[in-house]
Design an enzyme around this catalytic site. Structure first.
Site, PDB file in Angstrom:
ATOM      1  N   HIS A  97      -5.652  41.435  -3.101  1.00  0.00           N
ATOM      2  CA  HIS A  97      -5.456  40.908  -1.635  1.00  0.00           C
ATOM      3  C   HIS A  97      -5.395  39.614  -1.560  1.00  0.00           C
ATOM      4  O   HIS A  97      -4.451  38.936  -1.056  1.00  0.00           O
ATOM      5  CB  HIS A  97      -5.967  41.858  -0.524  1.00  0.00           C
ATOM      6  CG  HIS A  97      -5.637  41.697   0.771  1.00  0.00           C
ATOM      7  ND1 HIS A  97      -6.322  42.422   1.898  1.00  0.00           N
ATOM      8  CD2 HIS A  97      -4.592  41.001   1.361  1.00  0.00           C
ATOM      9  CE1 HIS A  97      -5.725  42.101   3.097  1.00  0.00           C
ATOM     10  NE2 HIS A  97      -4.640  41.171   2.688  1.00  0.00           N
ATOM     11  N   GLU A 101     -13.057  47.095  -5.191  1.00  0.00           N
ATOM     12  CA  GLU A 101     -13.343  45.612  -5.043  1.00  0.00           C
ATOM     13  C   GLU A 101     -11.946  44.962  -5.700  1.00  0.00           C
ATOM     14  O   GLU A 101     -11.543  43.738  -5.246  1.00  0.00           O
ATOM     15  CB  GLU A 101     -14.577  45.136  -5.948  1.00  0.00           C
ATOM     16  CG  GLU A 101     -15.850  45.721  -5.548  1.00  0.00           C
ATOM     17  CD  GLU A 101     -16.119  45.330  -4.076  1.00  0.00           C
ATOM     18  OE1 GLU A 101     -15.577  44.330  -3.657  1.00  0.00           O
ATOM     19  OE2 GLU A 101     -17.032  46.404  -3.322  1.00  0.00           O
TER      20      GLU A 101
HETATM   21 ZN   LIG Z   1     -14.881  46.527   0.716  1.00  0.00          ZN
END
Ligand SMILES: [Zn+2]
Length: 639
Positions: free
Chosen positions: A436, A430
């Site tokens: 990201h 996660e």
């Molecule tokens: Zn994922």
């Protein structure tokens, strides 16, 4: 996987925050806490619950913002019919994206409130109202897309006023040749065409998808005998647990009961499935695409050659899967491997307690190869005092884990952490999504920050891989090593091999429709059994009803979505491998992709990270990783 990703997309939660400033990580003691799924939320120390105040201070503030948004949407209307002028178009887009971001705040806040208070009607109402507000915005803004698509190239190209919206406009206009006349568009939109829907709305299920889930819900599943000989009701919810039973009679009974029952409804299921395939093909043809595959991949600007390459290259390495089946046969002492033998653990679980305080030490150490900047943001997010994480399970909390973000505030991570090795891995996964989003958000402007589904599972699986490498290298306990390595084999089996097999099945089904061949229950059964035989090999026994498994997989209604699981893990493994072997230059290239958001086409961003999915190379690398892991496991188990 799908639900989690869809949720993020539907709620506009992928992406992050430009106003984020790293908060120094304190080393002061945190309260100790033992996870308890039956605890009340209030019993969990506040520091381990996320802080939603960067979104809204309260439900009332969220409601106020919703009313303001609904009023502000009216400001779009005066732009209608005037977008041929670049300055007017720029002003309209500025307003549209501002409203869109405001709507994302609402849907994200409401969804997060609901995820920790499932039976709270106020949270459910908040969620419905916020989705309706997003829907309203989308409807009010449809003229923008229509007018932008109708503009002559000169009205858009090289216009300095439009520079901030370059990638957005290019991506929108990229498929202009597939737009129909106003009448044609109206007809398709009334039919629910999903090829042109905005990303926030495009996952409304078709009637066929609804019928499939309704059928599965209506089917009376039989009772089976559990390990103690008691009769128990089989349900779709407990099927997975019985399928993985250490007792062969129980797991066989579960699989045979499920597939055997599906068999009784095979014609209705096949007709419904064929309906979905025909619909996909009809939309594609209406828009002038050669195939449904080309049409649905074009949404993400991905060429069918990428899909074909993936299916072909994975399909050329099924010998590795055959070897894995043989290893299961030998290790588990089975005389034959059936479908119901694929889900039992190959090695015993490891009873290792990994409290969160340990996770906060291990994850940054494992991800240290990703460099100092990554490490700094990671440490900030992992410090529960900074409000990113909702850590522990409690009564009324949704199960599972996800990460979501809206442009501006820091990302959020939702997890039910219960101190296991698997939870540790989920947390690293996660945080891949969260980082990201953070990197994209702090680099790109709002229109360009949101990464597409095709790229969504790369950072997460790269983190999982680096963590697993680190854990294997830092333990001398053979049982733990075997457990970790088998987990990797299983992840590649289920995410690359199995999803590539699904991808092939999905392509075959669409091709049958495209060729005018009737898609019958018998034909689907035959095609599916042929795939099982080819993928699992001579050591695998295909039972008479195994071919019904296709009917149990909702993903076949997701319109060429399953392959992204396989391409995501493939890319994640390839990047982890590059980081390991090439070091800093590979890290820089990778972070460049993460920072890229959607400012460039996904394949191009990925290529910048050193992974070219138009070639077999990254898939070959993932296959090598599977082979290496298989070698290691065989050696460990031989000892
Ligand atoms: Zn994922």
């Amino acid at each position: 996987m799908k639900t989690h990703l869809l949720l993020l997309l539907a709620l506009g939660t992928i992406g992050l925050s430009s106003g984020f400033a790293a908060t120094p990580t304190s080393t002061a003691e945190l309260p100790s806490y033992t996870p308890d799924a039956n605890a009340a939320r209030a019993a969990i120390p506040a520091v381990y619950r996320w802080d939603l105040s960067p979104l809204f201070a309260s439900d009332a503030a969220c409601e106020q913002a919703r009313l303001k948004l609904l009023a502000d949407i009216a400001a779009l209307a005066p732009y209608e019919g005037k977008l041929a002028d670049p300055a007017t178009l720029a002003a309209c887009l500025e307003l549209y994206f501002r409203l869109h971001r405001a709507a994302n705040f609402l849907t994200l806040y409401a969804n997060m409130r609901q995820s920790t208070a499932r039976s709270d009607d106020a949270a459910a109402a908040l969620s419905q109202r916020s989705l309706a507000a997003m829907d309203e915005l989308m409807r009010a803004a449809t003229f923008i897309r229509r007018e932008v698509l109708a503009l002559p190239a000169a009205a858009v190209a090289q216009q300095p006023a439009l520079a901030p919206y370059r990638a957005y406009l290019d991506n929108l206009r990229r498929r202009a040749s597939h737009v129909l006349s106003a009448d044609g568009e109206r007809a398709l939109s009334l039919l629910g065409d999903n090829l042109w829907a905005e990303i926030d709305l495009d996952e409304l299920p078709s009637g066929y998808e609804d019928a499939h889930s309704a059928l599965l819900a209506d089917i009376p599943w039989p009772k089976i005998k559990d390990a103690t000989g008691q009769e128990v009701q089989l349900t779709l919810a407990n099927y997975g647990r019985f399928r993985a039973s250490p007792d062969p009679a129980v797991r066989r009974a579960a699989v045979q009961a499920l597939f055997g029952t599906l068999r009784q409804y095979q014609h209705a299921l096949a007709a419904d499935f064929a309906g979905q395939m025909k619909l996909d093909v009809a939309y594609a043809r209406a828009r002038g695409y050669d195939t449904a595959l080309a049409a649905y991949l074009d949404k993400d600007n991905v060429s069918p050659a990428v899909y074909d390459n993936l299916v072909r290259t994975v399909g050329a390495h099924t010998d590795l899967l055959h070897r894995y089946v043989e290893l299961r046969k030998k290790t588990l002492g089975l005389s034959a491997v059936h479908l119901y033998d694929l889900y039992i653990p190959l090695v015993p679980g490891v009873e290792k307690d990994v409290p969160f305080a340990e996770a906060r030490r291990i994850i940054p150490a494992a991800l240290q190869p990703l460099g100092a900047e990554y490490g700094r943001v990671l440490a900030t997010g992992l410090d529960p005092r900074n409000g990113w994480i909702d850590l522990y399970p409690h009564q009324d909390k949704q199960s599972g884990a996800f990460s979501s973000s809206v442009y501006g505030p820091h990302p959020f991570v939702f997890i039910n952490y219960q101190n296991s090795l698997d939870d540790l891995s989920t947390l690293a996964h996660e945080f891949g999504h969260a980082l990201h989003s953070h990197l994209a958000m702090t680099t790109q402007s709002y229109p360009d920050f949101r990464y597409v589904p095709f790229l969504a599972e790369i950072a997460s699986t790269c983190n999982e891989t680096l963590l697993s490498d680190y854990l294997v290298a830092h333990t001398s306990d053979r049982a733990e090593q075997a457990y970790l390595l088998v987990a990797r084999l299983e992840s590649i089996r289920t995410t690359i091999f199995r999803q590539a097999m699904f991808a092939e099945f999905e392509r075959t089904a669409h091709q049958l429709v495209e060729a005018g061949t009737p898609v019958t229950a018998t034909l689907l059964d035959e095609k599916y059994r042929e795939l099982l035989r080819r993928y699992y090999g001579p050591g695998f026994t295909v039972d008479p009803d195994d071919g019904m498994e296709w009917a149990y997989v909702p993903h076949f209604y997701y319109k060429y979505y399953v392959y992204t699981y396989a391409s995501g893990l493939t890319s994640g493994l390839a990047i982890a491998d590059r980081v390991r072997t090439l070091g800093a230059p590979a890290v820089e290239a990778y972070l460049g992709m993460l920072r890229g958001g959607c400012a460039k086409p996904p394949l191009e961003l990925l290529k910048g990270a050193g992974v070219d999915l138009t070639t077999p190379a990254p898939i070959e690398a993932a296959m090598k990783s599977f082979a290496r892991t298989l070698d290691d496991v065989e050696k460990l188990l031989a000892k």
